[in-house]
Design a protein around this motif. Structure first.
Motif, PDB file in Angstrom:
ATOM      1  N   ARG A  60      54.762  44.166  45.445  1.00  8.96           N
ATOM      2  CA  ARG A  60      54.615  42.756  45.079  1.00  8.96           C
ATOM      3  C   ARG A  60      53.305  42.162  45.592  1.00  8.96           C
ATOM      4  NH1 ARG A  60      60.841  40.913  46.274  1.00  8.96           N
ATOM      5  NH2 ARG A  60      61.742  42.669  45.128  1.00  8.96           N
ATOM      6  N   GLY A  61      52.639  41.455  44.687  1.00  6.80           N
ATOM      7  CA  GLY A  61      51.377  40.808  45.019  1.00  6.80           C
ATOM      8  C   GLY A  61      50.171  41.723  44.946  1.00  6.80           C
ATOM      9  N   LEU A  62      50.384  42.998  44.650  1.00  4.91           N
ATOM     10  CA  LEU A  62      49.267  43.944  44.579  1.00  4.91           C
ATOM     11  C   LEU A  62      48.688  43.976  43.165  1.00  4.91           C
ATOM     12  CD1 LEU A  62      50.678  46.945  46.660  1.00  4.91           C
ATOM     13  CD2 LEU A  62      49.331  44.986  47.450  1.00  4.91           C
ATOM     14  N   ARG A  63      47.406  44.372  43.089  1.00  4.88           N
ATOM     15  CA  ARG A  63      46.713  44.470  41.810  1.00  4.88           C
ATOM     16  C   ARG A  63      45.855  45.732  41.772  1.00  4.88           C
ATOM     17  NH1 ARG A  63      47.148  39.851  39.075  1.00  4.88           N
ATOM     18  NH2 ARG A  63      45.497  40.337  37.618  1.00  4.88           N
TER      19      ARG A  63
ATOM     20  N   CYS B 120      47.863  50.784  42.343  1.00  2.00           N
ATOM     21  CA  CYS B 120      47.886  52.194  41.935  1.00  2.00           C
ATOM     22  C   CYS B 120      48.172  53.094  43.133  1.00  2.00           C
ATOM     23  CB  CYS B 120      46.565  52.586  41.279  1.00  2.00           C
ATOM     24  SG  CYS B 120      46.288  51.844  39.664  1.00  2.00           S
ATOM     25  N   ALA B 121      47.555  52.792  44.269  1.00  2.00           N
ATOM     26  CA  ALA B 121      47.783  53.585  45.479  1.00  2.00           C
ATOM     27  C   ALA B 121      49.222  53.456  45.949  1.00  2.00           C
ATOM     28  CB  ALA B 121      46.815  53.150  46.578  1.00  2.00           C
ATOM     29  N   ALA B 122      49.776  52.258  45.888  1.00  2.00           N
ATOM     30  CA  ALA B 122      51.150  52.039  46.335  1.00  2.00           C
ATOM     31  C   ALA B 122      52.168  52.717  45.419  1.00  2.00           C
ATOM     32  CB  ALA B 122      51.443  50.543  46.421  1.00  2.00           C
ATOM     33  N   VAL B 123      51.910  52.679  44.110  1.00  2.00           N
ATOM     34  CA  VAL B 123      52.833  53.267  43.139  1.00  2.00           C
ATOM     35  C   VAL B 123      52.639  54.777  43.042  1.00  2.00           C
ATOM     36  CG1 VAL B 123      53.556  53.268  40.711  1.00  2.00           C
ATOM     37  CG2 VAL B 123      52.964  51.109  41.828  1.00  2.00           C
ATOM     38  N   GLY B 124      51.383  55.222  43.179  1.00  2.00           N
ATOM     39  CA  GLY B 124      51.087  56.644  43.092  1.00  2.00           C
ATOM     40  C   GLY B 124      50.652  57.104  41.715  1.00  2.00           C
ATOM     41  N   ILE B 125      50.268  56.151  40.845  1.00  2.00           N
ATOM     42  CA  ILE B 125      49.759  56.497  39.518  1.00  2.00           C
ATOM     43  C   ILE B 125      48.584  55.578  39.186  1.00  2.00           C
ATOM     44  CG2 ILE B 125      51.976  57.341  38.651  1.00  2.00           C
ATOM     45  CD1 ILE B 125      52.203  54.681  37.062  1.00  2.00           C
ATOM     46  N   GLU B 126      47.734  56.018  38.267  1.00  2.00           N
ATOM     47  CA  GLU B 126      46.595  55.226  37.822  1.00  2.00           C
ATOM     48  C   GLU B 126      47.020  54.270  36.707  1.00  2.00           C
ATOM     49  OE1 GLU B 126      43.482  55.160  39.172  1.00  2.00           O
ATOM     50  OE2 GLU B 126      44.456  56.412  40.682  1.00  2.00           O
TER      51      GLU B 126
ATOM     52  N   CYS C 119      47.824  50.982  36.872  1.00  2.00           N
ATOM     53  CA  CYS C 119      48.633  49.807  37.217  1.00  2.00           C
ATOM     54  C   CYS C 119      47.732  48.585  37.260  1.00  2.00           C
ATOM     55  CB  CYS C 119      49.300  49.991  38.574  1.00  2.00           C
ATOM     56  SG  CYS C 119      50.370  51.433  38.695  1.00  2.00           S
ATOM     57  N   THR C 120      48.227  47.441  36.819  1.00  2.00           N
ATOM     58  CA  THR C 120      47.396  46.243  36.802  1.00  2.00           C
ATOM     59  C   THR C 120      47.865  45.163  37.773  1.00  2.00           C
ATOM     60  OG1 THR C 120      48.605  45.406  34.887  1.00  2.00           O
ATOM     61  CG2 THR C 120      46.550  46.611  34.462  1.00  2.00           C
ATOM     62  N   PHE C 121      49.160  44.916  37.868  1.00  2.00           N
ATOM     63  CA  PHE C 121      49.637  43.898  38.800  1.00  2.00           C
ATOM     64  C   PHE C 121      51.155  43.946  38.935  1.00  2.00           C
ATOM     65  CE2 PHE C 121      50.849  41.815  34.976  1.00  2.00           C
ATOM     66  CZ  PHE C 121      51.859  40.926  35.321  1.00  2.00           C
ATOM     67  N   VAL C 122      51.655  43.393  40.030  1.00  2.00           N
ATOM     68  CA  VAL C 122      53.065  43.039  40.175  1.00  2.00           C
ATOM     69  C   VAL C 122      53.075  41.645  40.798  1.00  2.00           C
ATOM     70  CG1 VAL C 122      55.247  43.511  41.362  1.00  2.00           C
ATOM     71  CG2 VAL C 122      53.967  45.397  40.349  1.00  2.00           C
ATOM     72  N   HIS C 123      53.800  40.740  40.184  1.00  2.00           N
ATOM     73  CA  HIS C 123      53.893  39.362  40.663  1.00  2.00           C
ATOM     74  C   HIS C 123      54.508  39.334  42.061  1.00  2.00           C
ATOM     75  CE1 HIS C 123      55.359  35.208  40.944  1.00  2.00           C
ATOM     76  NE2 HIS C 123      54.408  34.925  40.053  1.00  2.00           N
ATOM     77  N   ASN C 124      54.127  38.326  42.843  1.00  2.00           N
ATOM     78  CA  ASN C 124      54.641  38.182  44.212  1.00  2.00           C
ATOM     79  C   ASN C 124      56.167  38.148  44.284  1.00  2.00           C
ATOM     80  OD1 ASN C 124      52.169  38.126  45.544  1.00  2.00           O
ATOM     81  ND2 ASN C 124      51.938  35.924  45.248  1.00  2.00           N
ATOM     82  N   ALA C 125      56.812  37.626  43.248  1.00  2.00           N
ATOM     83  CA  ALA C 125      58.265  37.529  43.228  1.00  2.00           C
ATOM     84  C   ALA C 125      58.934  38.794  42.702  1.00  2.00           C
ATOM     85  CB  ALA C 125      58.702  36.326  42.396  1.00  2.00           C
ATOM     86  N   GLY C 126      58.156  39.734  42.153  1.00  2.00           N
ATOM     87  CA  GLY C 126      58.712  41.005  41.688  1.00  2.00           C
ATOM     88  C   GLY C 126      59.415  40.958  40.350  1.00  2.00           C
TER      89      GLY C 126
ATOM     90  N   GLY D 175      52.588  44.914  35.353  1.00  2.00           N
ATOM     91  CA  GLY D 175      51.868  45.395  34.193  1.00  2.00           C
ATOM     92  C   GLY D 175      51.213  46.741  34.410  1.00  2.00           C
ATOM     93  N   HIS D 176      51.003  47.436  33.303  1.00  2.00           N
ATOM     94  CA  HIS D 176      50.315  48.727  33.300  1.00  2.00           C
ATOM     95  C   HIS D 176      49.521  48.821  32.003  1.00  2.00           C
ATOM     96  CE1 HIS D 176      49.490  53.021  33.420  1.00  2.00           C
ATOM     97  NE2 HIS D 176      49.806  52.957  34.707  1.00  2.00           N
ATOM     98  N   LYS D 177      48.469  49.615  32.021  1.00  2.00           N
ATOM     99  CA  LYS D 177      47.603  49.765  30.850  1.00  2.00           C
ATOM    100  C   LYS D 177      48.256  50.528  29.709  1.00  2.00           C
ATOM    101  CE  LYS D 177      43.350  49.520  33.544  1.00  2.00           C
ATOM    102  NZ  LYS D 177      42.150  50.233  33.990  1.00  2.00           N
TER     103      LYS D 177
END
Length: 107
Positions: free
Chosen positions: A62-65, A70-76, A78-85, A89-91
Protein backbone atom coordinates in the motif's frame (compact mmCIF):
# COMPACT_ATOMS: atom_id res chain seq x y z
CA UNK A 1 -13.32 -11.54 -12.59
CA UNK A 2 -12.14 -9.59 -15.64
CA UNK A 3 -13.96 -6.85 -17.57
CA UNK A 4 -12.69 -5.56 -20.94
CA UNK A 5 -12.97 -1.98 -19.68
CA UNK A 6 -13.99 -0.05 -16.61
CA UNK A 7 -16.50 2.74 -16.27
CA UNK A 8 -19.59 0.63 -15.76
CA UNK A 9 -21.48 -0.30 -12.60
CA UNK A 10 -20.72 -3.90 -11.74
CA UNK A 11 -20.99 -4.42 -7.98
CA UNK A 12 -24.74 -4.95 -7.70
CA UNK A 13 -24.67 -7.29 -10.70
CA UNK A 14 -21.81 -9.26 -9.16
CA UNK A 15 -23.57 -9.65 -5.81
CA UNK A 16 -26.76 -10.78 -7.58
CA UNK A 17 -24.93 -13.31 -9.77
CA UNK A 18 -23.05 -14.75 -6.79
CA UNK A 19 -26.37 -15.30 -4.98
CA UNK A 20 -28.23 -16.66 -7.99
CA UNK A 21 -25.41 -19.04 -8.91
CA UNK A 22 -24.73 -20.14 -5.34
CA UNK A 23 -21.08 -19.08 -5.50
CA UNK A 24 -19.42 -20.31 -2.31
CA UNK A 25 -15.98 -18.69 -2.66
CA UNK A 26 -16.85 -15.05 -3.24
CA UNK A 27 -14.90 -13.02 -5.79
CA UNK A 28 -12.28 -10.84 -4.12
CA UNK A 29 -10.92 -8.72 -7.00
CA UNK A 30 -12.10 -7.40 -10.36
CA UNK A 31 -9.69 -6.60 -13.22
CA UNK A 32 -10.35 -4.02 -15.92
CA UNK A 33 -8.53 -1.47 -18.04
CA UNK A 34 -8.72 2.25 -17.35
CA UNK A 35 -8.95 4.96 -20.02
CA UNK A 36 -5.15 4.97 -20.40
CA UNK A 37 -4.97 1.21 -20.99
CA UNK A 38 -3.51 0.32 -17.57
CA UNK A 39 -4.92 -2.79 -15.91
CA UNK A 40 -6.65 -2.01 -12.63
CA UNK A 41 -7.10 -4.43 -9.75
CA UNK A 42 -10.08 -3.39 -7.64
CA UNK A 43 -11.07 -5.07 -4.41
CA UNK A 44 -14.71 -6.13 -4.19
CA UNK A 45 -16.46 -4.62 -1.19
CA UNK A 46 -18.59 -6.59 1.21
CA UNK A 47 -22.18 -6.30 0.06
CA UNK A 48 -23.96 -3.34 1.63
CA UNK A 49 -20.73 -1.51 2.47
CA UNK A 50 -18.86 1.20 0.64
CA UNK A 51 -15.39 0.83 2.13
CA UNK A 52 -15.10 -2.65 3.67
CA UNK A 53 -13.34 -4.95 1.22
CA UNK A 54 -13.71 -8.69 1.12
CA UNK A 55 -9.93 -8.67 0.78
CA UNK A 56 -7.69 -5.63 0.33
CA UNK A 57 -4.38 -5.63 -1.49
CA UNK A 58 -1.52 -6.49 0.91
CA UNK A 59 -0.58 -3.88 3.48
CA UNK A 60 3.10 -4.14 2.52
CA UNK A 61 2.22 -2.91 -1.01
CA UNK A 62 0.00 0.00 0.00
CA UNK A 63 1.16 3.45 -1.00
CA UNK A 64 3.97 2.09 -3.17
CA UNK A 65 4.52 3.00 -6.83
CA UNK A 66 6.54 1.77 -9.79
CA UNK A 67 10.03 0.36 -8.96
CA UNK A 68 9.41 0.29 -5.21
CA UNK A 69 6.15 -1.63 -5.72
CA UNK A 70 7.76 -3.97 -8.26
CA UNK A 71 10.41 -4.86 -5.67
CA UNK A 72 7.78 -5.50 -3.00
CA UNK A 73 5.59 -7.64 -5.28
CA UNK A 74 8.49 -9.38 -7.02
CA UNK A 75 7.43 -8.68 -10.62
CA UNK A 76 8.04 -5.90 -13.15
CA UNK A 77 5.36 -3.57 -14.52
CA UNK A 78 3.55 -2.70 -11.29
CA UNK A 79 2.34 0.90 -11.25
CA UNK A 80 0.66 1.62 -7.90
CA UNK A 81 -1.38 0.41 -4.95
CA UNK A 82 -3.57 2.95 -3.17
CA UNK A 83 -2.82 3.67 0.50
CA UNK A 84 -6.13 2.06 1.49
CA UNK A 85 -5.46 -1.11 -0.55
CA UNK A 86 -8.73 -1.02 -2.47
CA UNK A 87 -7.17 -0.52 -5.93
CA UNK A 88 -3.89 -1.05 -7.71
CA UNK A 89 -2.50 -1.13 -11.20
CA UNK A 90 -0.20 -2.99 -13.56
CA UNK A 91 0.88 -2.40 -17.15
CA UNK A 92 -0.35 -5.80 -18.39
CA UNK A 93 -3.23 -8.20 -17.82
CA UNK A 94 -0.85 -11.04 -16.95
CA UNK A 95 0.92 -8.83 -14.43
CA UNK A 96 -2.39 -7.81 -12.85
CA UNK A 97 -3.37 -11.48 -12.58
CA UNK A 98 -0.02 -12.24 -10.93
CA UNK A 99 -0.57 -9.43 -8.42
CA UNK A 100 -3.99 -10.87 -7.55
CA UNK A 101 -2.55 -14.38 -7.17
CA UNK A 102 0.18 -13.10 -4.86
CA UNK A 103 -2.36 -11.08 -2.85
CA UNK A 104 -4.51 -14.22 -2.40
CA UNK A 105 -1.46 -16.25 -1.36
CA UNK A 106 -0.51 -13.62 1.25
CA UNK A 107 -4.05 -13.46 2.70
Amino acid sequence: LQFPSGGMPWKDHLYTLEKEMGVETLIKFVLYTDQGGMWRIQAVTQEGTAFTNRLSLPEAWRGLRNAELCAAVGIEGCTFVHNAGFIGGHKTLEGAKTMVQKALELA
